[in-house]
Design a protein around this motif. Structure first.
Motif, PDB file in Angstrom:
ATOM      1  N   GLU A 169      -8.113  -9.281   1.429  1.00  0.00           N
ATOM      2  CA  GLU A 169      -7.261  -9.293   0.247  1.00  0.00           C
ATOM      3  C   GLU A 169      -7.305 -10.662  -0.401  1.00  0.00           C
ATOM      4  OE1 GLU A 169      -3.441  -7.247   0.754  1.00  0.00           O
ATOM      5  OE2 GLU A 169      -4.208  -6.396   2.598  1.00  0.00           O
TER       6      GLU A 169
ATOM      7  N   LEU B 185      11.629   3.627   6.478  1.00  0.00           N
ATOM      8  CA  LEU B 185      11.383   3.750   7.919  1.00  0.00           C
ATOM      9  C   LEU B 185      11.177   2.382   8.568  1.00  0.00           C
ATOM     10  CD1 LEU B 185       8.904   6.781   7.989  1.00  0.00           C
ATOM     11  CD2 LEU B 185      11.380   6.795   8.287  1.00  0.00           C
TER      12      LEU B 185
ATOM     13  N   PRO C 271       7.050  -0.559   7.562  1.00  0.00           N
ATOM     14  CA  PRO C 271       6.606   0.152   8.764  1.00  0.00           C
ATOM     15  C   PRO C 271       5.086   0.170   8.942  1.00  0.00           C
ATOM     16  CG  PRO C 271       7.250   1.721   7.074  1.00  0.00           C
ATOM     17  CD  PRO C 271       7.603   0.351   6.549  1.00  0.00           C
ATOM     18  N   TRP C 272       4.346  -0.296   7.966  1.00  0.00           N
ATOM     19  CA  TRP C 272       2.890  -0.378   8.149  1.00  0.00           C
ATOM     20  C   TRP C 272       2.473  -1.797   8.492  1.00  0.00           C
ATOM     21  CZ3 TRP C 272       0.098   3.008   3.882  1.00  0.00           C
ATOM     22  CH2 TRP C 272       0.502   4.341   4.030  1.00  0.00           C
ATOM     23  N   HIS C 273       2.316  -2.653   7.474  1.00  0.00           N
ATOM     24  CA  HIS C 273       1.710  -3.953   7.733  1.00  0.00           C
ATOM     25  C   HIS C 273       2.715  -5.086   7.906  1.00  0.00           C
ATOM     26  CE1 HIS C 273      -1.083  -1.590   5.066  1.00  0.00           C
ATOM     27  NE2 HIS C 273      -1.666  -1.561   6.231  1.00  0.00           N
TER      28      HIS C 273
ATOM     29  N   TRP D 279      -1.086   0.169  13.047  1.00  0.00           N
ATOM     30  CA  TRP D 279      -0.152  -0.503  12.126  1.00  0.00           C
ATOM     31  C   TRP D 279      -0.856  -1.128  10.946  1.00  0.00           C
ATOM     32  CZ3 TRP D 279      -0.369  -5.536  10.559  1.00  0.00           C
ATOM     33  CH2 TRP D 279      -1.217  -6.384  11.294  1.00  0.00           C
ATOM     34  N   ASP D 280      -2.112  -1.554  11.169  1.00  0.00           N
ATOM     35  CA  ASP D 280      -2.817  -2.257  10.093  1.00  0.00           C
ATOM     36  C   ASP D 280      -3.742  -1.317   9.333  1.00  0.00           C
ATOM     37  OD1 ASP D 280      -4.237  -2.017  12.460  1.00  0.00           O
ATOM     38  OD2 ASP D 280      -5.289  -3.911  12.261  1.00  0.00           O
ATOM     39  N   SER D 281      -3.459  -0.014   9.396  1.00  0.00           N
ATOM     40  CA  SER D 281      -4.348   0.931   8.716  1.00  0.00           C
ATOM     41  C   SER D 281      -4.252   0.762   7.205  1.00  0.00           C
ATOM     42  CB  SER D 281      -4.002   2.360   9.114  1.00  0.00           C
ATOM     43  OG  SER D 281      -2.712   2.685   8.688  1.00  0.00           O
ATOM     44  N   ASP D 282      -5.315   1.186   6.523  1.00  0.00           N
ATOM     45  CA  ASP D 282      -5.369   1.095   5.061  1.00  0.00           C
ATOM     46  C   ASP D 282      -5.262   2.479   4.447  1.00  0.00           C
ATOM     47  OD1 ASP D 282      -5.582  -1.597   4.299  1.00  0.00           O
ATOM     48  OD2 ASP D 282      -7.654  -1.672   5.018  1.00  0.00           O
ATOM     49  N   ASP D 283      -4.502   2.525   3.352  1.00  0.00           N
ATOM     50  CA  ASP D 283      -4.378   3.754   2.580  1.00  0.00           C
ATOM     51  C   ASP D 283      -5.530   3.770   1.569  1.00  0.00           C
ATOM     52  OD1 ASP D 283      -3.684   5.502   0.415  1.00  0.00           O
ATOM     53  OD2 ASP D 283      -1.625   5.524   1.184  1.00  0.00           O
TER      54      ASP D 283
ATOM     55  N   ARG E 166      -2.540  -1.890  -8.742  1.00  0.00           N
ATOM     56  CA  ARG E 166      -2.017  -0.528  -8.638  1.00  0.00           C
ATOM     57  C   ARG E 166      -2.941   0.459  -9.343  1.00  0.00           C
ATOM     58  NH1 ARG E 166       0.732  -2.167  -5.288  1.00  0.00           N
ATOM     59  NH2 ARG E 166      -0.571  -0.637  -4.301  1.00  0.00           N
TER      60      ARG E 166
ATOM     61  N   GLU F  10       0.821  -1.216   0.000  1.00  0.00           N
ATOM     62  CA  GLU F  10       0.000   0.000   0.000  1.00  0.00           C
ATOM     63  C   GLU F  10       0.851   1.261   0.000  1.00  0.00           C
ATOM     64  OE1 GLU F  10      -3.283   0.290   2.720  1.00  0.00           O
ATOM     65  OE2 GLU F  10      -4.090  -1.665   2.157  1.00  0.00           O
TER      66      GLU F  10
ATOM     67  N   HIS G 227      -4.958   2.745  -2.057  1.00  0.00           N
ATOM     68  CA  HIS G 227      -4.503   1.408  -2.452  1.00  0.00           C
ATOM     69  C   HIS G 227      -5.344   0.267  -1.892  1.00  0.00           C
ATOM     70  CE1 HIS G 227      -1.099   3.365  -4.173  1.00  0.00           C
ATOM     71  NE2 HIS G 227      -0.773   3.905  -3.017  1.00  0.00           N
ATOM     72  N   ALA G 228      -6.132   0.520  -0.853  1.00  0.00           N
ATOM     73  CA  ALA G 228      -6.971  -0.557  -0.315  1.00  0.00           C
ATOM     74  C   ALA G 228      -8.044  -0.889  -1.355  1.00  0.00           C
ATOM     75  CB  ALA G 228      -7.608  -0.108   0.992  1.00  0.00           C
TER      76      ALA G 228
ATOM     77  N   ARG H 106       1.602   2.466  13.040  1.00  0.00           N
ATOM     78  CA  ARG H 106       2.548   2.590  11.936  1.00  0.00           C
ATOM     79  C   ARG H 106       3.783   3.321  12.447  1.00  0.00           C
ATOM     80  NH1 ARG H 106      -1.003   5.665   7.455  1.00  0.00           N
ATOM     81  NH2 ARG H 106       0.905   6.883   7.522  1.00  0.00           N
ATOM     82  N   LEU H 107       4.955   2.907  11.989  1.00  0.00           N
ATOM     83  CA  LEU H 107       6.179   3.497  12.535  1.00  0.00           C
ATOM     84  C   LEU H 107       6.348   4.957  12.115  1.00  0.00           C
ATOM     85  CD1 LEU H 107       8.738   0.558  12.110  1.00  0.00           C
ATOM     86  CD2 LEU H 107       7.214   1.064  14.013  1.00  0.00           C
ATOM     87  N   ASP H 108       5.610   5.367  11.078  1.00  0.00           N
ATOM     88  CA  ASP H 108       5.778   6.755  10.605  1.00  0.00           C
ATOM     89  C   ASP H 108       4.733   7.706  11.188  1.00  0.00           C
ATOM     90  OD1 ASP H 108       3.681   5.563   9.257  1.00  0.00           O
ATOM     91  OD2 ASP H 108       4.113   6.532   7.343  1.00  0.00           O
TER      92      ASP H 108
END
Ligand code: FES
Lengths: 137, 369
Positions: free
Chosen positions: B308, A52, A79-81, B336-340, B8, A46, B343-344, B72-74
C-alpha cells in the motif's frame, strides 16, 4: 436527516456493540459508559464490518520503559487488519486527518420525549416508559 | 495511460471478473479429523505422541498472533469449528460473493511437512492430501488442492508428488521458505525434479519454522509485527539460494509461485542479484542467466498482503517492473490480513490488466484453463 429509533437502550449494555440497519445502511452502535455512539459499519480501508471489531483502550509510550493505558473501550480495532478508530469521532488513530469512519449522532431518549416526534421507528415500537437509542441518519 | 488514484475506485459492471484466488486456508476442525485418512500403521503413534516438529514448539507458535486462529473476527463459522473449517460457510462468505472461479487451497495446519519423525511426516502429509481430496475437492468443484510434502525428506516428497499428481485436483506442490537448509541445496532437488516431471507448479507459501530466529541471523525478535515483516526477506533468501545454486538451470521447466511475501522487494532483488552475479560469476558458474531474468520468467508472485504505497500509482510502477503477467491475486481468506478483491490494489487498471492479475496469470501458472 431523520431521527431513527434503532434499539431499546436496555438491549445494548455498557461496553457492547450492535449492528443495526437504517435506511438500508448498516450502522454500528456502541455503548460507552452509558453514552451511545454510532459509526458506519464499514471500515474505510477494505470495508470490514466495524461493528464486529474489538473494543480496546489507548496504549501509549512517551519514552522507553514508560507505558500508559487510557480511555478503556473507546477505540475500535477493525476485525480484519486492526486499524483503530475513535468510537466518539470515527477518526483513525494512525491518520486522524485523512482516514475516518463516518460517525452519526446517537443519543439516549425516553419514549415519553420521543412520542412528541418527529422520529422514525421502523422496527422498534416506542413505549413511553422505555428508553431508546436514537441515531440521526 | 490515465491514472485514477481514488482508493474507493469501483469496478465498472461490465468489467466484472470471475476471480482466481491463489491463497485460501482450509483447516481441520481438530487434528482428529485426519485420523481416518492416516495409514493405520501410524494410528498408535498419532494417539500417543502426535506432533514433534523441527522447531521446538509443537502446539504453539513462537510469536503470538494478533487475532484468535490468526483470522478475521468475522470468519468463525456459526456452526462451530475454527475459521476455514466449514466449506458451506466459506462458500457463503467468500467463494460466492466474490465470484471465485477457482480457489487454491493452502493447508498450514497441522504441520505435517515439518514433523521430525520422517516416517510419520510422510504418512501425515498423505493424510492431509487425502483429507483435502475427500472433504474439499470432491465437494467443491471450484477448489484445487496443494500437495503437502515432507520437505526435509525429499525422497518421500517426490513419491507423494507422484501419487497426488496421478490422482489430479491439486494445483501445486506446497513448500515453505524456512527449512533446515536454504532451499536451493541439493538435498531438496528431488522435490523440484518431481514437480517438473509431473508438470505441477511449485508454490512457496511464506512460513515454516525451523527453530532458527526468523530475522535471518539477527537474533530472535520481540514482536509479531517483526515476524510478519520477516516473511518478505525469508522469501528473498530462499529465492537467492535457489537461483545461485542453479536450480532453475537444472530444472528448466520448473514454475514457481511466491505466495504471501508481498511484491515491493521483487524488483530490488533482481537488481541486486544481477549485480552480484556479474561480479562473482567464478563462484556461480551454474548460473547461466541474469538472476533478474529468472525472477521475471520463472516466478509468479501473489498480491496479498497487498503493498500500500502512499501514492497508489506506484503500484503500477511495481507491476511494470515485476511484469503484469507475473502478479496473481490472492486473498489469504480467512486470515486477519486477508485482502478483499474489491478494495485491494486501489489503482486504476485497464480491463486487460485487471483480468491478468485477478484471473489469467494464475490460470496460466497453475495450468487451470
Ligand atoms: S478493512 Fe479495516 S483495517 Fe483493513
Amino acid at each position: 436527516m431523520a431521527r431513527h429509533v434503532v434499539l431499546r437502550a436496555a438491549e445494548l449494555p455498557e461496553g457492547e456493540s450492535r449492528i443495526v440497519t437504517v435506511r438500508g445502511r448498516e450502522i454500528a452502535v456502541f455503548n460507552l459508559g452509558g453514552e451511545f455512539f454510532a459509526l458506519v459499519n464499514r471500515c474505510p480501508h477494505e470495508g470490514a464490518p466495524l461493528g464486529l471489531g474489538l473494543r480496546v483502550g489507548l496504549s501509549e509510550s512517551d519514552r522507553p520503559g514508560c507505558y500508559s493505558h487510557s480511555r478503556p473501550g473507546e477505540l475500535l480495532r477493525c476485525p480484519w487488519h486492526g486499524w483503530e478508530f475513535d468510537i466518539r469521532t470515527g477518526q483513525s488513530w494512525c491518520e486522524p486527518s485523512r482516514l475516518k469512519a463516518r460517525a452519526y449522532a446517537a443519543t439516549r431518549e425516553s419514549g415519553a420525549a420521543l412520542v412528541k416526534g418527529p422520529y422514525v421507528a421502523e422496527s422498534v415500537p416506542v413505549a413511553v416508559q422505555e428508553e431508546y437509542v436514537v441515531v440521526e441518519v | 495511460m490515465t491514472v485514477d488514484v481514488d482508493p474507493r475506485l469501483a469496478v465498472p459492471a461490465d468489467a466484472k471478473l470471475r476471480l482466481v484466488d491463489c491463497d485460501i486456508h482450509p483447516i481441520v476442525r481438530s487434528t482428529a479429523d485426519l485420523r481416518p485418512y492416516l495409514d493405520p500403521c501410524w494410528h498408535d503413534y498419532f494417539d500417543q505422541f502426535g506432533n514433534f516438529l523441527v522447531s521446538p514448539y509443537t502446539e504453539a507458535h513462537p510469536y503470538p498472533k494478533p487475532t484468535p486462529a490468526l483470522s478475521r473476527l468475522d470468519t468463525w463459522p456459526p456452526g462451530g469449528g475454527p475459521p476455514g473449517s466449514d466449506l458451506d460457510f466459506m462458500r457463503a462468505q467468500h467463494l460466492d460473493p466474490h465470484d471465485i472461479e477457482i480457489g487454491v487451497l493452502q493447508v498450514l495446519w497441522p504441520t505435517a511437512a515439518r514433523q521430525r519423525n520422517l516416517g510419520y511426516a510422510a504418512a501425515l502429509c498423505s493424510a492431509v492430501n487425502d483429507w483435502q481430496a475427500a472433504e474439499w475437492l470432491a465437494r467443491e468443484k471450484r477448489l484445487r488442492g496443494s500437495i503437502m510434502v515432507s520437505q526435509e525428506d525429499a525422497g518421500s516428497a517426490a513419491a507423494e508428488i507422484a501419487r497426488c499428481a496421478r490422482r489430479g485436483g491439486y494445483a501445486q506442490v506446497m513448500v515453505m521458505p524456512r527449512n533446515l537448509e536454504p532451499m536451493g541445496r541439493r538435498r531438496y532437488w528431488p522435490i523440484f525434479q518431481a514437480a517438473q516431471e509431473h508438470d505441477i507448479t511449485l508454490g512457496c507459501h511464506v512460513g515454516g519454522l525451523n527453530g532458527y530466529a526468523v530475522t535471518g541471523g539477527a537474533g530472535h525478535c520481540s514482536f509479531y509485527a517483526e515476524e510478519k515483516d520477516s516473511n518478505g526477506f525469508a522469501m528473498e533468501a530462499m529465492l537467492t539460494s535457489m537461483i545461485f545454486e542453479g536450480v532453475f538451470e537444472a530444472f528448466p521447466r520448473l514454475r514457481m509461485v511466491a505466495i504471501e511475501a508481498g511484491l515491493g522487494w521483487v524488483p530490488a532483488l533482481g537488481w541486486r542479484l544481477d549485480d552480484l552475479w556479474q561480479r562473482f560469476r567464478g563462484e556461480l558458474p551454474a548460473v547461466r542467466r541474469p538472476p533478474s531474468d529468472t525472477l521475471r520468467e520463472r516466478l509468479w508472485y501473489t498480491t496479498q498482503p497487498a503493498d500500500e504505497p502512499e501514492d497508489p500509482r506506484h503500484l503500477r510502477d511495481l507491476f511494470d517492473w515485476i511484469g503484469w503477467d507475473r502478479v496473481c491475486f490472492a486473498s489469504d481468506y480467512p486470515h486477519w490480513d486477508s485482502d478483499d478483491p474489491r478494495h485491494a490494489l486501489p489503482v486504476q487498471m485497464s480491463q486487460a490488466e485487471r483480468r491478468a492479475i485477478f484471473r489469467d496469470n494464475a490460470m496460466a501458472v497453475y495450468c487451470l484453463g
